[in-house]
Design a protein around this motif. Structure first.
Motif, PDB file in Angstrom:
ATOM      1  N   ALA A  37       0.859  -1.189   0.000  1.00 30.15           N
ATOM      2  CA  ALA A  37       0.000   0.000   0.000  1.00 30.15           C
ATOM      3  C   ALA A  37       0.887   1.229   0.000  1.00 30.15           C
ATOM      4  O   ALA A  37       2.072   1.172   0.354  1.00 30.15           O
ATOM      5  N   VAL A  38       0.300   2.348  -0.414  1.00 30.48           N
ATOM      6  CA  VAL A  38       0.935   3.653  -0.241  1.00 30.48           C
ATOM      7  C   VAL A  38      -0.120   4.588   0.326  1.00 30.48           C
ATOM      8  O   VAL A  38      -1.274   4.553  -0.094  1.00 30.48           O
ATOM      9  N   SER A  39       0.268   5.382   1.315  1.00 30.55           N
ATOM     10  CA  SER A  39      -0.688   6.271   1.982  1.00 30.55           C
ATOM     11  C   SER A  39      -0.021   7.601   2.299  1.00 30.55           C
ATOM     12  O   SER A  39       1.204   7.691   2.447  1.00 30.55           O
ATOM     13  N   LYS A  40      -0.880   8.605   2.401  1.00 30.90           N
ATOM     14  CA  LYS A  40      -0.379   9.945   2.720  1.00 30.90           C
ATOM     15  C   LYS A  40      -1.331  10.619   3.704  1.00 30.90           C
ATOM     16  O   LYS A  40      -1.980  11.617   3.388  1.00 30.90           O
ATOM     17  N   PRO A  41      -1.451  10.085   4.934  1.00 31.75           N
ATOM     18  CA  PRO A  41      -2.342  10.706   5.923  1.00 31.75           C
ATOM     19  C   PRO A  41      -1.741  11.995   6.472  1.00 31.75           C
ATOM     20  O   PRO A  41      -0.598  12.002   6.957  1.00 31.75           O
TER      21      PRO A  41
END
Length: 481
Positions: free
Chosen positions: A392-396
């Motif tokens: 996954a890739v995330s940017k919270p």
């Protein structure tokens, strides 16, 4: 006064809001009509039910299905990680639910007569009058004038499409395994996904994992024959994620064997092959089109100003010069005041739609109670992309994550966003079971003998023109005794 000026909503509410009347009967209570049961429409209805007493207004919802679809998890349904029921959240589950549901789709709105034209699921056309209308019909798949596209491509916008694609992909493995023709076998084992945004990237990632796991159960199939192609006309994959995370996502998919082509689209689609704009011809029986969305054609029936097909509204999500008309979600160009840029509009994301739904409900209640409305302001909380498994890739909140931490954030966000405890339990159980036991690769035979391509699911030819809407409403008025 500018449409984005917060004072505009306050002025309108003072001018148009009726005085609340206690003890109203069902004839005189204001009629609130909500169109669409997506994130925006459902959140609006839920807030109205909680905040309005039964004698303040009658609430009606127009939707073909009595459930809210959690769209971001559709690729998990297509890959068999989640069951379809897990992400179809029933609208009737709450014992407090009192909203009347009209099972159908809105195909036209006469703003002057305050009538919404609805085609029910039995194809009956009815006119539904309203005093206040909330337009949240969502979006449809964006297509282009590409030969053979709508006849030969699958979409990924509805629950039925996701379930059908799963059956189709598994059937390609079955048919390839049974075939004695190497050319046919090769074409059945190539898959093309168009669209390098979130939907396309997650769809390609999840379905590639499905075929990679399933082919191990087919002794006659060479795993090397399975090829997934992800193409997009844009120069970068998921540019909203930024340079680093977009590159990380591309590297993850490339390591899995997915062929990514950027700056490329489809020139022609045929039943057994697809021609790319760079001249390549790929033999395939599976073309999945996820190249963006556009506002529902319902917006064009209003005869009002639009911005790239989305209805132009104020920061309070009101339609200028039309009392009692609200629009939000994917079909409305809601000014994005949090960006502080002239002309910026909120992107068509679930995050904005949910918050806009609650905000419109509050503004509608304020109008009913002769109180000022407030402009919508929300800062984006970040983005998550689930690529299946531990990827996954995330940017919270601007923090860039990859791998297991990103996956924990992505699934944690989706799980928390599910509206009911039952849905949360089902999704968590499905995720856990799939992680431990894998997939059974079962084909249900859903609509196996019926066409199920782009043109068969979204009914874009069902909408009326503004002239047809006015004519139908006028005829109905003349027919009244």
């Amino acid at each position: 006064m500018r449409s984005g000026d917060p004072r505009a909503g306050e002025w309108r509410s003072r001018q148009t809001a009726p005085e609340p009347q206690k003890g109203m009967n069902t004839v005189t209570r204001p009629r609130i009509l909500v169109v669409g049961a997506g994130f925006a429409g459902v959140e609006c209805v839920r807030r109205l039910e909680r905040r309005l007493s039964p004698d303040e207004a009658d609430v009606t919802l127009v939707t073909p299905f009595s459930y809210q679809l959690y769209l971001p998890l559709l690729p998990h349904v297509a890959a068999g990680v989640l069951t379809p029921q897990s992400i179809a959240l029933s609208l009737r589950r709450s014992s407090r639910y009192r909203t009347r549901i009209i099972p159908g789709g809105a195909i036209g709105v006469d703003l002057e007569a305050k009538v919404c034209v609805v085609r029910t699921i039995t194809d009956r056309i009815v006119n539904e009058p309203y005093d206040y209308i909330v337009l949240a019909p969502g979006s449809i798949t964006r297509t282009f004038d590409i030969p053979g596209l709508t006849d030969n491509a699958f979409g990924m916008k509805t629950l039925a499409e996701a379930a059908y694609i799963r059956d189709h992909v598994i059937s390609q493995l079955d048919l390839a395994d049974a075939s004695q023709d190497p050319v046919e076998r090769a074409s059945r084992l190539q898959f093309v996904v168009v669209g390098g945004g979130y939907a396309g990237t997650e769809t390609a990632a999840c379905l590639q994992r499905l075929t990679h796991a399933a082919v191990k159960r087919y002794n006659r199939l060479d795993p090397a024959l399975i090829k997934w192609h992800l193409i997009d006309i844009a120069p970068k994959l998921m540019p909203e994620l930024g340079e680093k995370l977009g590159r990380d996502a591309q590297q993850i998919l490339t390591r899995r064997g997915i062929d990514i082509s950027l700056g490329v689209s489809i020139a022609k689609a045929a039943p057994e092959e697809v021609t790319f704009t760079d001249g390549r011809v790929v033999p395939t029986r599976t073309l999945i089109w996820t190249a963006g969305v556009v506002a529902s054609p319902l917006m064009a029936t209003l005869g009002a100003e639009t911005v790239k097909g989305r209805l132009a509204v104020t920061a309070e999500m009101c339609l200028p010069n039309h009392d009692g008309v609200f629009a939000l979600g994917d079909s409305a160009a809601v000014p994005d005041l949090a960006k502080g840029q002239e002309g910026a509009v909120c992107p068509p994301t679930a995050q904005h739609a949910q918050r806009q739904g609650r905000h419109v409900a509050e503004n509608l209640i304020a109008t009913l109670r002769n109180q000022p409305m407030r402009p919508y302001v929300h800062k984006d909380l970040g983005l998550v992309v689930d690529l299946g498994g531990a990827d996954a890739v995330s940017k919270p909140l601007g923090v860039e994550l990859t791998g297991l931490p990103a996956q924990a954030v992505a699934r944690g966000y989706h799980w928390s966003a599910l509206r009911t405890g039952v849905a949360k339990a089902r999704v968590a159980a499905n995720w856990a079971l799939n992680a431990v036991a894998g997939d059974d690769f079962v084909r249900t035979g859903f609509q196996a003998r019926k066409p199920a391509k782009l043109k068969d699911f979204e009914y874009t030819d069902a909408y009326l023109t503004p002239e047809q809407v006015r004519e139908r409403v006028a005829e109905a008025d003349r027919a009244k005794p």
